[in-house]
Design an enzyme around this catalytic site. Structure first.
Site, short mmCIF file in Angstrom:
data_model
loop_
_atom_site.label_atom_id
_atom_site.label_comp_id
_atom_site.label_asym_id
_atom_site.label_seq_id
_atom_site.Cartn_x
_atom_site.Cartn_y
_atom_site.Cartn_z
N HIS A 52 0.85 -1.20 0.00
CA HIS A 52 0.00 0.00 0.00
C HIS A 52 0.89 1.24 0.00
CE1 HIS A 52 1.09 0.41 4.20
NE2 HIS A 52 0.67 -0.82 4.43
P1 TYD Z 1 -1.54 -2.75 7.64
O1 TYD Z 1 -0.97 -1.39 7.77
O2 TYD Z 1 -2.39 -3.03 6.45
O3 TYD Z 1 -0.36 -3.82 7.73
P2 TYD Z 1 0.85 -4.07 6.73
O4 TYD Z 1 1.07 -2.82 5.97
O5 TYD Z 1 2.00 -4.40 7.61
O6 TYD Z 1 0.51 -5.25 5.90
O7 TYD Z 1 -2.35 -3.06 8.98
C1 TYD Z 1 -2.89 -4.33 9.24
C2 TYD Z 1 -4.07 -4.14 10.18
O8 TYD Z 1 -3.64 -3.57 11.41
C3 TYD Z 1 -5.15 -3.23 9.62
O9 TYD Z 1 -6.40 -3.82 9.94
C4 TYD Z 1 -5.01 -1.96 10.38
C5 TYD Z 1 -4.37 -2.37 11.68
N1 TYD Z 1 -3.42 -1.35 12.21
C6 TYD Z 1 -3.80 -0.58 13.28
O10 TYD Z 1 -4.91 -0.71 13.84
N2 TYD Z 1 -2.91 0.35 13.76
C7 TYD Z 1 -1.70 0.54 13.19
O11 TYD Z 1 -0.90 1.39 13.64
C8 TYD Z 1 -1.34 -0.26 12.04
C9 TYD Z 1 -0.02 -0.10 11.35
C10 TYD Z 1 -2.24 -1.19 11.59
#
Ligand code: TYD
Length: 131
Positions: A52
């Site tokens: 992303h």
């Molecule tokens: P995401 O940022 O999509 O993870 P990655 O980029 O590592 O694959 O986040 C995964 C899940 O965690 C999503 O449901 C949102 C949640 N999340 C939070 O609640 N707080 C945070 O600070 C982060 C980074 C993610």
């Protein structure tokens, strides 16, 4: 924003026979106000995190333990950067598509971020990011 803006930041390293110590300070080493930290761990072999871009959030990604690769993409070029030292961070500005892969066993990714979590700040579709 281009991938040229993704830069390594070297943190201080205090070598000590009892074990080394590194640290980061907001104004000294981090080019933004730190609003959040999170960490990624227990990543099963072969998994990919990220995939992303952020509209505003900037980050510094550190391999506190083990190693992994970060692919950064600005819509026209991509670069893969390996992180495997706990005293280096990769600065990733907003507007860069990125994912993390090749996590070693027991690796620990520590991320300091400029914004609190907000799903509205994410762009999760690569085609939308590109356009
Ligand atoms: P995401 O940022 O999509 O993870 P990655 O980029 O590592 O694959 O986040 C995964 C899940 O965690 C999503 O449901 C949102 C949640 N999340 C939070 O609640 N707080 C945070 O600070 C982060 C980074 C993610």
């Amino acid at each position: 924003m281009t991938i040229e803006e993704c830069k390594f930041i070297e943190f201080p390293k205090i070598l000590d026979e009892r074990g080394n110590l590194s640290f980061l300070e907001e104004k000294t080493h981090i080019p933004f106000e730190v609003r959040r930290s999170y960490w990624i761990y227990d990543v099963p072999g072969g998994e990919i995190r990220g995939g992303h871009s952020y509209k505003e959030n900037q980050e510094i990604i550190i391999a506190l333990s083990g190693s992994f690769d970060i692919a950064v993409n600005d819509g026209s070029s991509e670069r893969i950067i390996s992180l495997n030292r706990s005293y280096y961070g990769l600065y990733v500005p907003a507007g860069i598509w990125r994912h993390m892969q090749n996590f070693s066993t027991n690796s620990l990714a520590f991320i300091v971020a400029s914004k609190i979590y907000s799903e509205e700040d994410y762009i999760r579709e690569y085609e939308i990011f590109k356009s």
